[in-house]
Design an enzyme around this catalytic site. Structure first.
Site, PDB file in Angstrom:
ATOM      1  N   SER A  54       0.841  -1.022  -0.137  1.00  0.00           N
ATOM      2  CA  SER A  54       0.013   0.021   0.178  1.00  0.00           C
ATOM      3  C   SER A  54       1.070   1.480   0.112  1.00  0.00           C
ATOM      4  O   SER A  54       1.777   1.252  -0.848  1.00  0.00           O
ATOM      5  CB  SER A  54      -1.077  -0.051   1.309  1.00  0.00           C
ATOM      6  OG  SER A  54      -1.923   0.920   1.160  1.00  0.00           O
ATOM      7  N   ARG A  97     -12.099   6.655   8.680  1.00  0.00           N
ATOM      8  CA  ARG A  97     -11.674   5.311   8.674  1.00  0.00           C
ATOM      9  C   ARG A  97     -12.909   4.708   8.112  1.00  0.00           C
ATOM     10  O   ARG A  97     -12.698   3.393   7.600  1.00  0.00           O
ATOM     11  CB  ARG A  97     -11.517   4.991   9.966  1.00  0.00           C
ATOM     12  CG  ARG A  97     -11.165   3.685  10.379  1.00  0.00           C
ATOM     13  CD  ARG A  97      -9.794   3.377   9.661  1.00  0.00           C
ATOM     14  NE  ARG A  97      -8.900   2.125  10.122  1.00  0.00           N
ATOM     15  CZ  ARG A  97      -7.876   1.935   9.567  1.00  0.00           C
ATOM     16  NH1 ARG A  97      -7.147   2.629   9.028  1.00  0.00           N
ATOM     17  NH2 ARG A  97      -7.185   0.726  10.108  1.00  0.00           N
ATOM     18  N   ASP A 130      -8.845  -6.494  -4.706  1.00  0.00           N
ATOM     19  CA  ASP A 130      -8.296  -5.427  -4.177  1.00  0.00           C
ATOM     20  C   ASP A 130      -9.241  -4.442  -4.874  1.00  0.00           C
ATOM     21  O   ASP A 130      -9.246  -4.166  -6.158  1.00  0.00           O
ATOM     22  CB  ASP A 130      -6.899  -5.125  -4.503  1.00  0.00           C
ATOM     23  CG  ASP A 130      -6.358  -3.845  -3.615  1.00  0.00           C
ATOM     24  OD1 ASP A 130      -7.094  -2.887  -3.237  1.00  0.00           O
ATOM     25  OD2 ASP A 130      -5.130  -3.739  -3.372  1.00  0.00           O
ATOM     26  N   HIS A 152      -7.797  -5.518  -0.343  1.00  0.00           N
ATOM     27  CA  HIS A 152      -6.574  -4.771  -0.145  1.00  0.00           C
ATOM     28  C   HIS A 152      -5.861  -5.396   1.146  1.00  0.00           C
ATOM     29  O   HIS A 152      -4.609  -5.456   0.893  1.00  0.00           O
ATOM     30  CB  HIS A 152      -6.825  -3.349  -0.156  1.00  0.00           C
ATOM     31  CG  HIS A 152      -5.690  -2.659  -0.207  1.00  0.00           C
ATOM     32  ND1 HIS A 152      -4.856  -2.464  -0.933  1.00  0.00           N
ATOM     33  CD2 HIS A 152      -5.144  -1.846   1.037  1.00  0.00           C
ATOM     34  CE1 HIS A 152      -3.879  -1.569  -0.714  1.00  0.00           C
ATOM     35  NE2 HIS A 152      -3.775  -1.020   0.602  1.00  0.00           N
ATOM     36  N   ASP A 153      -6.322  -5.481   2.086  1.00  0.00           N
ATOM     37  CA  ASP A 153      -5.790  -5.962   3.109  1.00  0.00           C
ATOM     38  C   ASP A 153      -5.076  -7.467   3.317  1.00  0.00           C
ATOM     39  O   ASP A 153      -4.624  -7.845   4.449  1.00  0.00           O
ATOM     40  CB  ASP A 153      -6.700  -5.794   4.573  1.00  0.00           C
ATOM     41  CG  ASP A 153      -6.670  -4.279   5.148  1.00  0.00           C
ATOM     42  OD1 ASP A 153      -5.954  -3.351   4.708  1.00  0.00           O
ATOM     43  OD2 ASP A 153      -7.502  -4.209   6.031  1.00  0.00           O
TER      44      ASP A 153
END
Length: 377
Positions: free
Chosen positions: A143, A213, A311, A341-342
């Site tokens: 990232s 967030r 992602d 993504h994580d």
């Protein structure tokens, strides 16, 4: 002789003044770092240093967020490698950032300058030189950390033998800038933001940071994973299908996102979040280098590219673009996961295989080139 901090201990290092690429001087910068494993080799040539770059709200504690990958016998084997990780400039985990003291004795706050990915890398390069390390075996990260690793290959190609670029693109897309600008807006529209000068006032933009967030987290996880976990299930004891809408009557996914927001507020500074998110918006390796493909082709640092098939934030086609255009492709790997993504932070078994392959290939590259100092890992 290279003198490093005690293993695993967060240690601040003063590296002197730094001027951003936009021309703003930050005096007496401090960079916090941690390391695991003993340094071996030549500080100016071949050695066993792996510089690991954290993501946006990450930190130096690689042994925590990559816990199954760092340590004796693991992919980043600390009996073999010296793992070093810094907290990025502009951050809030020991390095100089918006919450740090200004030379005038007050907090930097809104006076802290904008930071680019290139600035982050230039500061890190300056940090390593202060440590006495002028060359590393590899720079790797995901990232925002992947963006830093990629810029390392372009800014200081003689200072590293290899790079592993994970879950990032060659530049921020309009979609990424848009979603990240929405997060910044959520913070800046919070009345407690106070123009960025909220430190020490007793009020902080917690609601804005939590909202940012929640937006971000939906891009970090996969649509399939989120739907399988929560679907349309109400939060226990609440009824989101009642006669009137109420913020206290939520679907389970809303409760989950609220929880993610609270967790970040407890550990991260809103000023750093704005500065670092903006740095991702500025990411563009082609800027001033003749465009993306010309810039990517110019680097001869052996580079492995890694992406995640689901992602949303940095779609896999962006890593395919990198793999087709980098000047010296060491390899390409795909993480297959519903997580999104994580996945580079959660799919440890796949990441273990990828990192072992990367280090095997990069070590073979050094051996084939006979290295600078002849160091054998």
């Amino acid at each position: 002789m290279v003198q490093l901090a005690p293993e695993g201990v967060l240690t601040p290092l003063r590296i002197g003044d730094f001027t951003t690429e936009a021309g703003v001087e930050i005096p007496d910068v401090t960079i916090a770092y941690q390391r695991w494993g003993e340094f071996r080799g030549d500080a100016d040539g071949n050695n066993n240093v792996l510089l690991v770059e954290h993501a946006l709200t990450g930190d130096t504690n690689v042994a925590d967020w990559w816990c199954d990958l760092v340590g004796p016998g693991r992919a980043l084997d600390t009996d073999r490698w010296c793992v070093v990780s810094t907290n990025v400039i502009g951050g809030c985990k020991g390095s100089t950032g918006p919450a740090s003291p200004h030379p005038d004795g007050r907090v930097w706050g809104s006076r802290f300058p904008a930071i680019s990915i290139r600035d982050q890398v230039a500061v890190e390069h300056q940090f390593l030189r202060v440590l006495g390390i002028r060359h590393t075996h590899a720079v790797l990260g995901g990232s925002m950390g992947g963006a830093r690793a990629l810029e390392w290959t372009l800014m200081y190609p003689a200072a590293l033998s290899s790079a592993c670029v994970i879950a990032v693109s060659a530049r921020a897309s309009a979609w990424q800038i848009g979603i990240q600008a929405a997060q910044i807006s959520a913070i800046e529209r919070d009345p407690d933001w106070q123009g960025g000068d909220f430190h020490g006032t007793g009020r902080s933009p917690d609601a804005g940071l939590a909202a940012a967030r929640r937006i971000a987290h939906l891009t970090y996880r996969g649509e399939q994973e989120i739907d399988e976990r929560f679907g349309t299930t109400p939060q226990s004891g609440e009824n989101p299908l009642g006669p009137y809408r109420s913020p206290g009557q939520r679907f389970a996914v809303e409760s989950y996102l609220d929880y993610q927001g609270v967790k970040l507020v407890e550990r991260f500074d809103a000023g750093s979040y704005v500065i670092l998110t903006d740095s991702l918006n500025r990411h563009d390796v082609g800027r001033g280098r003749g465009g993306l493909n010309k810039a990517l082709a110019s680097t001869q640092v052996p580079t492995m590219i890694v992406g995640v098939d689901t992602d949303i934030l940095y779609p896999y086609h962006q890593q395919e673009h990198l793999s087709r255009n980098v000047g010296n492709l060491l390899g390409m790997a795909k993480i297959v996961s519903p997580v999104g993504h994580d996945a580079f932070l959660t799919e440890f078994r796949q990441m273990d295989r990828i990192l072992r392959r990367f280090l095997d290939l990069s070590t073979a590259e050094v051996a084939a080139g006979e290295g600078r100092g002849g160091y054998s890992i």
